[in-house]
Scaffold this active site. Structure first.
Site, PDB file in Angstrom:
ATOM      1  N   THR A 136       0.812  -1.220   0.000  1.00 53.81           N
ATOM      2  CA  THR A 136       0.000   0.000   0.000  1.00 53.81           C
ATOM      3  C   THR A 136       0.847   1.273   0.000  1.00 53.81           C
ATOM      4  O   THR A 136       0.308   2.378  -0.082  1.00 53.81           O
ATOM      5  CB  THR A 136      -0.898   0.046   1.255  1.00 53.81           C
ATOM      6  OG1 THR A 136      -0.043  -0.125   2.395  1.00 53.81           O
ATOM      7  CG2 THR A 136      -1.947  -1.047   1.231  1.00 53.81           C
ATOM      8  N   ARG A 148      -3.252  -1.988   9.566  1.00 56.15           N
ATOM      9  CA  ARG A 148      -3.877  -0.703   9.206  1.00 56.15           C
ATOM     10  C   ARG A 148      -4.605  -0.796   7.874  1.00 56.15           C
ATOM     11  O   ARG A 148      -5.650  -0.206   7.692  1.00 56.15           O
ATOM     12  CB  ARG A 148      -2.810   0.406   9.090  1.00 56.15           C
ATOM     13  CG  ARG A 148      -2.379   1.025  10.378  1.00 56.15           C
ATOM     14  CD  ARG A 148      -1.385   2.144  10.108  1.00 56.15           C
ATOM     15  NE  ARG A 148      -0.150   1.663   9.490  1.00 56.15           N
ATOM     16  CZ  ARG A 148       0.883   1.158  10.164  1.00 56.15           C
ATOM     17  NH1 ARG A 148       0.824   1.100  11.476  1.00 56.15           N
ATOM     18  NH2 ARG A 148       1.966   0.724   9.544  1.00 56.15           N
ATOM     19  N   ARG A 189      21.635  -3.753   2.760  1.00 55.38           N
ATOM     20  CA  ARG A 189      22.452  -3.250   1.646  1.00 55.38           C
ATOM     21  C   ARG A 189      23.947  -3.391   1.848  1.00 55.38           C
ATOM     22  O   ARG A 189      24.681  -3.684   0.908  1.00 55.38           O
ATOM     23  CB  ARG A 189      22.135  -1.761   1.405  1.00 55.38           C
ATOM     24  CG  ARG A 189      20.760  -1.525   0.826  1.00 55.38           C
ATOM     25  CD  ARG A 189      20.534  -0.039   0.675  1.00 55.38           C
ATOM     26  NE  ARG A 189      19.154   0.253   0.351  1.00 55.38           N
ATOM     27  CZ  ARG A 189      18.561   1.420   0.627  1.00 55.38           C
ATOM     28  NH1 ARG A 189      19.237   2.379   1.225  1.00 55.38           N
ATOM     29  NH2 ARG A 189      17.308   1.615   0.290  1.00 55.38           N
ATOM     30  N   CYS A 239      17.634   5.418  -3.192  1.00 51.14           N
ATOM     31  CA  CYS A 239      17.169   6.027  -4.451  1.00 51.14           C
ATOM     32  C   CYS A 239      18.130   7.092  -4.986  1.00 51.14           C
ATOM     33  O   CYS A 239      18.286   7.239  -6.212  1.00 51.14           O
ATOM     34  CB  CYS A 239      15.774   6.609  -4.269  1.00 51.14           C
ATOM     35  SG  CYS A 239      15.531   7.503  -2.732  1.00 51.14           S
ATOM     36  N   GLN A 251      15.867  16.433  -3.108  1.00 52.58           N
ATOM     37  CA  GLN A 251      15.077  15.209  -3.081  1.00 52.58           C
ATOM     38  C   GLN A 251      13.590  15.465  -2.812  1.00 52.58           C
ATOM     39  O   GLN A 251      13.229  16.300  -1.984  1.00 52.58           O
ATOM     40  CB  GLN A 251      15.647  14.260  -2.014  1.00 52.58           C
ATOM     41  CG  GLN A 251      17.069  13.859  -2.328  1.00 52.58           C
ATOM     42  CD  GLN A 251      17.649  12.810  -1.396  1.00 52.58           C
ATOM     43  OE1 GLN A 251      18.854  12.849  -1.127  1.00 52.58           O
ATOM     44  NE2 GLN A 251      16.847  11.884  -0.906  1.00 52.58           N
ATOM     45  N   LYS A 304      24.615   6.829   3.381  1.00 49.66           N
ATOM     46  CA  LYS A 304      24.195   5.742   2.474  1.00 49.66           C
ATOM     47  C   LYS A 304      24.676   6.002   1.055  1.00 49.66           C
ATOM     48  O   LYS A 304      25.174   5.092   0.382  1.00 49.66           O
ATOM     49  CB  LYS A 304      22.663   5.635   2.456  1.00 49.66           C
ATOM     50  CG  LYS A 304      22.059   5.025   3.696  1.00 49.66           C
ATOM     51  CD  LYS A 304      20.551   5.004   3.545  1.00 49.66           C
ATOM     52  CE  LYS A 304      19.875   4.849   4.877  1.00 49.66           C
ATOM     53  NZ  LYS A 304      18.414   5.020   4.775  1.00 49.66           N
ATOM     54  N   HIS A 334      13.919  12.914  -7.754  1.00 46.88           N
ATOM     55  CA  HIS A 334      15.085  13.540  -7.141  1.00 46.88           C
ATOM     56  C   HIS A 334      15.933  14.177  -8.250  1.00 46.88           C
ATOM     57  O   HIS A 334      16.144  13.574  -9.312  1.00 46.88           O
ATOM     58  CB  HIS A 334      15.959  12.497  -6.437  1.00 46.88           C
ATOM     59  CG  HIS A 334      15.309  11.844  -5.253  1.00 46.88           C
ATOM     60  ND1 HIS A 334      14.164  12.318  -4.655  1.00 46.88           N
ATOM     61  CD2 HIS A 334      15.672  10.739  -4.548  1.00 46.88           C
ATOM     62  CE1 HIS A 334      13.849  11.536  -3.634  1.00 46.88           C
ATOM     63  NE2 HIS A 334      14.730  10.572  -3.551  1.00 46.88           N
TER      64      HIS A 334
HETATM   65  N1  LIG Z   1       9.943   6.267  -1.451  1.00 44.74           N
HETATM   66  C1  LIG Z   1      11.051   6.094  -2.152  1.00 44.74           C
HETATM   67  O1  LIG Z   1      11.360   6.834  -3.119  1.00 44.74           O
HETATM   68  C2  LIG Z   1      11.974   4.963  -1.816  1.00 44.74           C
HETATM   69  C3  LIG Z   1      13.052   4.714  -2.664  1.00 44.74           C
HETATM   70  C4  LIG Z   1      13.925   3.675  -2.355  1.00 44.74           C
HETATM   71  C5  LIG Z   1      13.702   2.914  -1.234  1.00 44.74           C
HETATM   72  N2  LIG Z   1      12.638   3.199  -0.425  1.00 44.74           N
HETATM   73  C6  LIG Z   1      12.430   2.336   0.751  1.00 44.74           C
HETATM   74  O2  LIG Z   1      11.251   1.566   0.556  1.00 44.74           O
HETATM   75  C7  LIG Z   1      10.598   1.338   1.805  1.00 44.74           C
HETATM   76  C8  LIG Z   1       9.152   1.824   1.715  1.00 44.74           C
HETATM   77  O3  LIG Z   1       9.137   3.185   1.389  1.00 44.74           O
HETATM   78  P1  LIG Z   1       7.791   3.936   0.954  1.00 44.74           P
HETATM   79  O4  LIG Z   1       8.236   5.261   0.520  1.00 44.74           O
HETATM   80  O5  LIG Z   1       6.976   3.093   0.021  1.00 44.74           O
HETATM   81  O6  LIG Z   1       7.032   4.043   2.375  1.00 44.74           O
HETATM   82  P2  LIG Z   1       5.467   4.193   2.686  1.00 44.74           P
HETATM   83  O7  LIG Z   1       4.766   4.911   1.587  1.00 44.74           O
HETATM   84  O8  LIG Z   1       5.401   4.769   4.049  1.00 44.74           O
HETATM   85  O9  LIG Z   1       4.929   2.686   2.727  1.00 44.74           O
HETATM   86  C9  LIG Z   1       5.263   1.790   3.750  1.00 44.74           C
HETATM   87  C10 LIG Z   1       4.594   0.440   3.494  1.00 44.74           C
HETATM   88  O10 LIG Z   1       5.019  -0.460   4.512  1.00 44.74           O
HETATM   89  C11 LIG Z   1       3.872  -1.083   5.076  1.00 44.74           C
HETATM   90  N3  LIG Z   1       4.078  -1.440   6.471  1.00 44.74           N
HETATM   91  C12 LIG Z   1       4.405  -0.633   7.510  1.00 44.74           C
HETATM   92  N4  LIG Z   1       4.435  -1.336   8.657  1.00 44.74           N
HETATM   93  C13 LIG Z   1       4.129  -2.620   8.326  1.00 44.74           C
HETATM   94  C14 LIG Z   1       3.983  -3.829   9.072  1.00 44.74           C
HETATM   95  N5  LIG Z   1       4.143  -3.853  10.407  1.00 44.74           N
HETATM   96  N6  LIG Z   1       3.655  -4.954   8.401  1.00 44.74           N
HETATM   97  C15 LIG Z   1       3.452  -4.952   7.070  1.00 44.74           C
HETATM   98  N7  LIG Z   1       3.561  -3.836   6.307  1.00 44.74           N
HETATM   99  C16 LIG Z   1       3.905  -2.688   6.932  1.00 44.74           C
HETATM  100  C17 LIG Z   1       2.788  -0.014   4.951  1.00 44.74           C
HETATM  101  O11 LIG Z   1       1.520  -0.627   5.077  1.00 44.74           O
HETATM  102  P3  LIG Z   1       0.259   0.085   5.825  1.00 44.74           P
HETATM  103  O12 LIG Z   1      -0.574   0.658   4.702  1.00 44.74           O
HETATM  104  O13 LIG Z   1      -0.424  -1.053   6.480  1.00 44.74           O
HETATM  105  O14 LIG Z   1       0.786   1.118   6.761  1.00 44.74           O
HETATM  106  C18 LIG Z   1       3.085   0.493   3.536  1.00 44.74           C
HETATM  107  O15 LIG Z   1       2.536  -0.415   2.596  1.00 44.74           O
HETATM  108  C19 LIG Z   1      11.455   2.070   2.850  1.00 44.74           C
HETATM  109  O16 LIG Z   1      12.354   1.138   3.417  1.00 44.74           O
HETATM  110  C20 LIG Z   1      12.205   3.101   2.038  1.00 44.74           C
HETATM  111  O17 LIG Z   1      13.423   3.471   2.630  1.00 44.74           O
HETATM  112  C21 LIG Z   1      11.770   4.190  -0.698  1.00 44.74           C
END
Ligand SMILES: NC(=O)c1ccc[n+]([C@@H]2O[C@H](COP(=O)([O-])OP(=O)(O)OC[C@H]3O[C@@H](n4cnc5c(N)ncnc54)[C@H](OP(=O)(O)O)[C@@H]3O)[C@@H](O)[C@H]2O)c1
Length: 348
Positions: free
Chosen positions: A13, A41, A97, A126, A153, A212, A241
């Site tokens: 999600t 959630r 990583r 990223c 970013q 990082k 970014h």
């Molecule tokens: N955003 C970027 O550009 C980017 C780029 C590279 C890497 N990342 C990495 O990717 C990861 C996610 O980033 P995001 O930006 O997508 O974050 P996000 O929008 O906050 O999404 C987080 C996701 O994790 C789920 N989650 C949280 N707690 C959980 C639990 N206890 N059990 C199962 N699912 C859970 C959430 O589900 P709910 O809906 O249930 O809360 C949601 O689906 C992070 O580690 C981030 O560092 C992000």
């Protein structure tokens, strides 16, 4: 084999998770089933046509691939469980990583390391990810001496809540209201520029994001001694970014030769007609899978040094696209569900 591939998307999600689901569909990934997982959630909600399930012990078995984007804590706890039950995990978090046993892969740069996986493969940060398809061809052609990196970013890099925070603060200010207090960022992000991406730890003057970028770039390029410094800045842009790179090379590379070199580089698009107002823009790169480079010019203050401007969609090439490229590579090489050295995955 490919017709029976079951794929788990953990964090389905979130900002990255929804993009991964969209990409699996867009790129017609040959999955027999895709199951999206999230926390309680949002378990039961629908995303990209899938009903989201709760991540729980009973759900782990029977997957060939597990794409993770639910943060480091979830990856640390759950990635080994999926890997131990036979899935290859491709993880977007920072958890694995820098583990020497875990390949850290940019698909255009070091795909050969994928075959060494022991159940978990890491997707880079990223900001590092979008810089490296540009730097790797320069390293191969003339050698890298030193990189000075500055990023601008987007808020989607912090996830879905951060995008909502930018929107609600911007809306309030534009309507003459007091903006809601920041919850995701340490300061208001709307109409502001924050010289802090992620956190400061242990008295370090650099942020965790800057650390990082430095460490992951060295690992992926296979240059542990590369001289590189980073300043990471958050700007009120929802997606993509942008990065200013100052690149000192061992041998001279003219701007024209650099443009030619990068125009042949996989996953890179050169847009560099500054006089005509043509250079990479976040507003135009959003939704694209390649990284874009322009403003290539000599740094006249230092020999053998070029400046350039790199823009990438952090949700696509910065995360989801690279994860799906790795999944496609695994499938093509018959590496899904059968790790190269199954019993030896390190648990750090
Ligand atoms: N955003 C970027 O550009 C980017 C780029 C590279 C890497 N990342 C990495 O990717 C990861 C996610 O980033 P995001 O930006 O997508 O974050 P996000 O929008 O906050 O999404 C987080 C996701 O994790 C789920 N989650 C949280 N707690 C959980 C639990 N206890 N059990 C199962 N699912 C859970 C959430 O589900 P709910 O809906 O249930 O809360 C949601 O689906 C992070 O580690 C981030 O560092 C992000």
């Amino acid at each position: 084999m490919s017709s029976a591939v079951r794929v788990a998307v953990v964090g389905a999600t979130g900002a990255v998770g929804t993009t991964m689901l969209r990409l699996l569909s867009e790129r017609k990934f040959p999955a027999s089933e895709i199951v999206g997982f999230a926390s309680e959630r949002s378990a039961g909600s629908e995303v990209e046509g899938l009903s989201v399930r709760l991540l729980e012990e009973a759900a782990v078995d029977g997957f060939d691939l597990a794409l993770f984007s639910a943060g480091s804590g979830i990856s640390r706890e759950w990635a080994p469980k999926f890997a131990d039950s036979g899935a290859v995990v491709i993880d977007n978090s920072s958890c694995w990583r820098m583990d020497p046993e875990v390949p850290l892969v940019v698909a255009e740069v070091n795909p050969e390391t994928i075959a060494r996986h022991r159940g978990i493969i890491a997707n880079p940060n990223c900001s590092a990810m979008q810089m490296l398809p540009v730097l790797a061809p320069i390293e191969h052609a003339v050698g890298l001496e030193r990189i000075v990196f500055a990023s601008y970013q987007s808020t989607s890099g912090t996830g879905a809540r951060a995008v909502a925070e930018l929107e609600s603060q911007t809306h309030a200010i534009l309507h003459g209201m007091e903006p809601p207090a920041p919850e995701v960022y340490p300061h208001r992000i709307a109409f502001n520029v924050l010289p802090q991406v992620e956190t400061f730890t242990d008295g370090d003057d650099y942020t965790t994001e800057e650390r990082k970028v430095i460490a992951e770039s060295r690992k992926i390029l296979g240059l542990p001694e590369l001289r590189i410094t980073a300043t990471c800045v958050r700007v009120p842009v929802p997606n993509c970014h942008s990065e200013a790179l100052n690149v000192e090379t061992r041998e001279d590379l003219s701007p024209e030769d650099c443009r030619q070199l990068l125009s042949r580089a996989p996953g890179v698009v050169v847009v560099d007609e500054p006089g005509a107002g043509r250079y990479p823009l976040a507003s135009e790169v959003a939704g694209r899978d390649e990284v874009f480079v322009g403003r290539i010019r000599r740094d006249e203050s230092n020999p053998r040094t070029l400046n350039m401007w790199v823009v990438g969609d952090n949700l696509r090439k910065g995360a989801a696209t690279n994860a799906v490229q790795i999944a496609e590579f695994l499938l093509e090489r018959g590496l899904v569900g059968a790790s190269a050295e199954p019993a030896a995955r390190a648990a750090s």
